[in-house]
Design an enzyme around this catalytic site. Structure first.
Site, PDB file in Angstrom:
ATOM      1  N   LYS A  13     139.633  35.100  29.533  1.00  0.00           N
ATOM      2  CA  LYS A  13     139.587  35.057  28.056  1.00  0.00           C
ATOM      3  C   LYS A  13     138.136  35.129  27.567  1.00  0.00           C
ATOM      4  O   LYS A  13     137.792  35.969  26.744  1.00  0.00           O
ATOM      5  CB  LYS A  13     140.274  33.777  27.539  1.00  0.00           C
ATOM      6  CG  LYS A  13     141.697  33.600  28.055  1.00  0.00           C
ATOM      7  CD  LYS A  13     142.349  32.323  27.575  1.00  0.00           C
ATOM      8  CE  LYS A  13     141.676  31.035  28.035  1.00  0.00           C
ATOM      9  NZ  LYS A  13     141.705  30.804  29.497  1.00  0.00           N
ATOM     10  N   ARG A  90     146.189  24.045  23.605  1.00  0.00           N
ATOM     11  CA  ARG A  90     146.383  23.844  25.032  1.00  0.00           C
ATOM     12  C   ARG A  90     147.698  23.136  25.344  1.00  0.00           C
ATOM     13  O   ARG A  90     148.056  22.978  26.497  1.00  0.00           O
ATOM     14  CB  ARG A  90     145.294  22.914  25.580  1.00  0.00           C
ATOM     15  CG  ARG A  90     143.958  23.535  25.923  1.00  0.00           C
ATOM     16  CD  ARG A  90     144.035  24.370  27.137  1.00  0.00           C
ATOM     17  NE  ARG A  90     143.073  24.137  28.178  1.00  0.00           N
ATOM     18  CZ  ARG A  90     141.846  24.662  28.213  1.00  0.00           C
ATOM     19  NH1 ARG A  90     141.365  25.352  27.232  1.00  0.00           N
ATOM     20  NH2 ARG A  90     141.104  24.476  29.273  1.00  0.00           N
ATOM     21  N   ARG A 129     132.391  31.600  40.372  1.00  0.00           N
ATOM     22  CA  ARG A 129     131.592  31.392  39.165  1.00  0.00           C
ATOM     23  C   ARG A 129     130.631  30.213  39.314  1.00  0.00           C
ATOM     24  O   ARG A 129     129.460  30.317  38.990  1.00  0.00           O
ATOM     25  CB  ARG A 129     132.517  31.162  37.963  1.00  0.00           C
ATOM     26  CG  ARG A 129     131.747  30.915  36.683  1.00  0.00           C
ATOM     27  CD  ARG A 129     132.638  30.886  35.470  1.00  0.00           C
ATOM     28  NE  ARG A 129     133.564  29.746  35.524  1.00  0.00           N
ATOM     29  CZ  ARG A 129     134.418  29.463  34.563  1.00  0.00           C
ATOM     30  NH1 ARG A 129     134.512  30.244  33.512  1.00  0.00           N
ATOM     31  NH2 ARG A 129     135.202  28.415  34.655  1.00  0.00           N
ATOM     32  N   ARG A 131     130.739  26.980  37.817  1.00  0.00           N
ATOM     33  CA  ARG A 131     130.461  26.034  36.728  1.00  0.00           C
ATOM     34  C   ARG A 131     130.691  24.616  37.262  1.00  0.00           C
ATOM     35  O   ARG A 131     131.305  24.459  38.320  1.00  0.00           O
ATOM     36  CB  ARG A 131     131.447  26.351  35.577  1.00  0.00           C
ATOM     37  CG  ARG A 131     131.001  25.863  34.225  1.00  0.00           C
ATOM     38  CD  ARG A 131     131.889  26.432  33.131  1.00  0.00           C
ATOM     39  NE  ARG A 131     133.218  25.806  33.116  1.00  0.00           N
ATOM     40  CZ  ARG A 131     134.239  26.273  32.419  1.00  0.00           C
ATOM     41  NH1 ARG A 131     134.105  27.361  31.702  1.00  0.00           N
ATOM     42  NH2 ARG A 131     135.405  25.641  32.463  1.00  0.00           N
ATOM     43  N   ARG A 142     143.275  21.916  37.180  1.00  0.00           N
ATOM     44  CA  ARG A 142     143.323  22.641  35.902  1.00  0.00           C
ATOM     45  C   ARG A 142     144.535  23.568  35.872  1.00  0.00           C
ATOM     46  O   ARG A 142     145.201  23.704  34.847  1.00  0.00           O
ATOM     47  CB  ARG A 142     142.032  23.447  35.698  1.00  0.00           C
ATOM     48  CG  ARG A 142     140.976  22.627  34.967  1.00  0.00           C
ATOM     49  CD  ARG A 142     139.557  23.003  35.331  1.00  0.00           C
ATOM     50  NE  ARG A 142     139.155  24.342  35.030  1.00  0.00           N
ATOM     51  CZ  ARG A 142     138.157  24.975  35.671  1.00  0.00           C
ATOM     52  NH1 ARG A 142     137.489  24.352  36.639  1.00  0.00           N
ATOM     53  NH2 ARG A 142     137.821  26.188  35.344  1.00  0.00           N
TER      54      ARG A 142
HETATM   55  P1  AP5 Z   1     136.455  33.520  32.157  1.00  0.00           P
HETATM   56  O1  AP5 Z   1     136.429  34.684  31.238  1.00  0.00           O
HETATM   57  O2  AP5 Z   1     135.380  32.496  32.026  1.00  0.00           O
HETATM   58  O3  AP5 Z   1     137.871  32.806  32.141  1.00  0.00           O
HETATM   59  P2  AP5 Z   1     138.572  32.003  30.954  1.00  0.00           P
HETATM   60  O4  AP5 Z   1     139.952  32.527  30.806  1.00  0.00           O
HETATM   61  O5  AP5 Z   1     137.690  32.009  29.739  1.00  0.00           O
HETATM   62  O6  AP5 Z   1     138.703  30.609  31.577  1.00  0.00           O
HETATM   63  P3  AP5 Z   1     137.814  29.326  31.398  1.00  0.00           P
HETATM   64  O7  AP5 Z   1     137.056  29.154  32.641  1.00  0.00           O
HETATM   65  O8  AP5 Z   1     137.041  29.346  30.132  1.00  0.00           O
HETATM   66  O9  AP5 Z   1     138.978  28.310  31.252  1.00  0.00           O
HETATM   67  P4  AP5 Z   1     138.907  26.795  31.553  1.00  0.00           P
HETATM   68  O10 AP5 Z   1     140.193  26.223  31.105  1.00  0.00           O
HETATM   69  O11 AP5 Z   1     138.500  26.543  32.942  1.00  0.00           O
HETATM   70  O12 AP5 Z   1     137.692  26.336  30.679  1.00  0.00           O
HETATM   71  P5  AP5 Z   1     137.550  25.815  29.196  1.00  0.00           P
HETATM   72  O13 AP5 Z   1     136.133  25.992  28.877  1.00  0.00           O
HETATM   73  O14 AP5 Z   1     138.563  26.374  28.257  1.00  0.00           O
HETATM   74  O15 AP5 Z   1     136.479  34.123  33.647  1.00  0.00           O
HETATM   75  C1  AP5 Z   1     136.411  33.264  34.766  1.00  0.00           C
HETATM   76  C2  AP5 Z   1     135.600  33.937  35.881  1.00  0.00           C
HETATM   77  O16 AP5 Z   1     136.262  35.144  36.286  1.00  0.00           O
HETATM   78  C3  AP5 Z   1     134.191  34.350  35.436  1.00  0.00           C
HETATM   79  O17 AP5 Z   1     133.309  34.134  36.499  1.00  0.00           O
HETATM   80  C4  AP5 Z   1     134.331  35.853  35.148  1.00  0.00           C
HETATM   81  O18 AP5 Z   1     133.133  36.556  35.368  1.00  0.00           O
HETATM   82  C5  AP5 Z   1     135.404  36.270  36.149  1.00  0.00           C
HETATM   83  N1  AP5 Z   1     136.226  37.374  35.676  1.00  0.00           N
HETATM   84  C6  AP5 Z   1     136.739  37.532  34.415  1.00  0.00           C
HETATM   85  N2  AP5 Z   1     137.461  38.675  34.354  1.00  0.00           N
HETATM   86  C7  AP5 Z   1     137.409  39.241  35.590  1.00  0.00           C
HETATM   87  C8  AP5 Z   1     137.966  40.429  36.170  1.00  0.00           C
HETATM   88  N3  AP5 Z   1     138.718  41.257  35.444  1.00  0.00           N
HETATM   89  N4  AP5 Z   1     137.748  40.677  37.473  1.00  0.00           N
HETATM   90  C9  AP5 Z   1     136.981  39.839  38.227  1.00  0.00           C
HETATM   91  N5  AP5 Z   1     136.413  38.691  37.740  1.00  0.00           N
HETATM   92  C10 AP5 Z   1     136.624  38.405  36.447  1.00  0.00           C
HETATM   93  O19 AP5 Z   1     137.930  24.265  29.381  1.00  0.00           O
HETATM   94  C11 AP5 Z   1     137.170  23.409  30.219  1.00  0.00           C
HETATM   95  C12 AP5 Z   1     137.667  21.985  30.070  1.00  0.00           C
HETATM   96  O20 AP5 Z   1     137.436  21.541  28.714  1.00  0.00           O
HETATM   97  C13 AP5 Z   1     139.174  21.770  30.296  1.00  0.00           C
HETATM   98  O21 AP5 Z   1     139.484  21.581  31.659  1.00  0.00           O
HETATM   99  C14 AP5 Z   1     139.431  20.518  29.446  1.00  0.00           C
HETATM  100  O22 AP5 Z   1     138.996  19.363  30.122  1.00  0.00           O
HETATM  101  C15 AP5 Z   1     138.518  20.732  28.256  1.00  0.00           C
HETATM  102  N6  AP5 Z   1     139.180  21.424  27.124  1.00  0.00           N
HETATM  103  C16 AP5 Z   1     138.883  22.663  26.632  1.00  0.00           C
HETATM  104  N7  AP5 Z   1     139.678  22.965  25.600  1.00  0.00           N
HETATM  105  C17 AP5 Z   1     140.507  21.898  25.426  1.00  0.00           C
HETATM  106  C18 AP5 Z   1     141.575  21.615  24.523  1.00  0.00           C
HETATM  107  N8  AP5 Z   1     141.955  22.496  23.579  1.00  0.00           N
HETATM  108  N9  AP5 Z   1     142.227  20.420  24.641  1.00  0.00           N
HETATM  109  C19 AP5 Z   1     141.853  19.521  25.586  1.00  0.00           C
HETATM  110  N10 AP5 Z   1     140.872  19.737  26.481  1.00  0.00           N
HETATM  111  C20 AP5 Z   1     140.193  20.911  26.401  1.00  0.00           C
END
Ligand code: AP5
Length: 187
Positions: A13, A90, A129, A131, A142
């Site tokens: 995303k 979420r 990645r 992080r 997750r």
């Molecule tokens: P990326 O584009 O970063 O993936 P994403 O779908 O954005 O996933 P996130 O990592 O952002 O999701 P997350 O849930 O872990 O994190 P969030 O910040 O939301 O791509 C991932 C990797 O793949 C990258 O290295 C990219 O380069 C690679 N990639 C992408 N496309 C590719 C392709 N086509 N081919 C090959 N490689 C590719 O949440 C983090 C934490 O915050 C949660 O665990 C929770 O604790 C909290 N949180 C966030 N939002 C909420 C909420 N609404 N409610 C409660 N807690 C929340």
């Protein structure tokens, strides 16, 4: 254009948001980025959120809702081209809260874009990645949390007639083209 990006952690995303912003001029709200900024700044909110993020659990509703309310109202008032939400909602409680919030400002969603990607591919991507929360144990948790709490939103938005699915595997460019094919219809 008012859209939600829905999909498992690592489904790509965040990777696609810059291209969507560049093409359609929308603004974005990403709860994960907002939370990481709070953690980095050492705020009270960040300190409360950090243990949940480190464990791969959802941060409590009140923390996230406050952030979203502020962010969304500002965006809705300042960018007529619309907004895109990444990482929110979420779970069902967040989805219902979002519906209420958007009804209040009379800006209902146009579409929910669901990124469909195989879990094993996701684990590989996230381990690559590196992080802070990208260790194998947290990634698996997750994904469990996603399956239990977030995946039911696929049904929720299908019933509302808003869900559009995009295959999220392949090159970043190929996925971008699939997304454009869907979003050009409503742009
Ligand atoms: P990326 O584009 O970063 O993936 P994403 O779908 O954005 O996933 P996130 O990592 O952002 O999701 P997350 O849930 O872990 O994190 P969030 O910040 O939301 O791509 C991932 C990797 O793949 C990258 O290295 C990219 O380069 C690679 N990639 C992408 N496309 C590719 C392709 N086509 N081919 C090959 N490689 C590719 O949440 C983090 C934490 O915050 C949660 O665990 C929770 O604790 C909290 N949180 C966030 N939002 C909420 C909420 N609404 N409610 C409660 N807690 C929340």
């Amino acid at each position: 254009m008012r859209i939600v990006l829905l999909g498992a952690p690592g489904s790509g995303k965040g990777t696609q948001t810059d291209a969507i912003i560049a093409r359609y001029g929308v603004s974005t709200v990403a709860t994960g980025d907002l939370l990481r900024a709070e953690v980095a700044a050492g705020t009270e909110l960040g300190q409360r959120a950090k243990p949940y993020m480190d464990a791969g659990e959802l941060v409590p509703f009140d923390i996230v809702l406050g952030m979203i309310e502020n962010g969304l109202k500002t965006l809705a008032a300042t960018n007529p081209k619309g907004f895109m939400m990444d990482g929110f909602p979420r779970d069902l409680a967040q989805a219902e809260a979002l519906d209420k919030l958007l009804a209040k400002i009379n800006q209902p969603l146009d579409l929910v874009l669901f990124f469909e990607v195989d879990y094993e591919e996701i684990v590989k991507r996230l381990l690559g990645r590196g992080r802070a929360d990208d260790n194998e144990e947290t990634i698996r948790n997750r994904l469990r949390v996603y399956e239990e709490k977030t995946a039911p939103l696929i049904d929720y938005y299908t019933r509302k007639g808003l869900l559009r699915t995009v295959k999220g595997s392949g090159t970043i460019e190929a996925i971008g083209a699939r997304i454009r094919a869907v979003l050009d219809e409503i742009a």
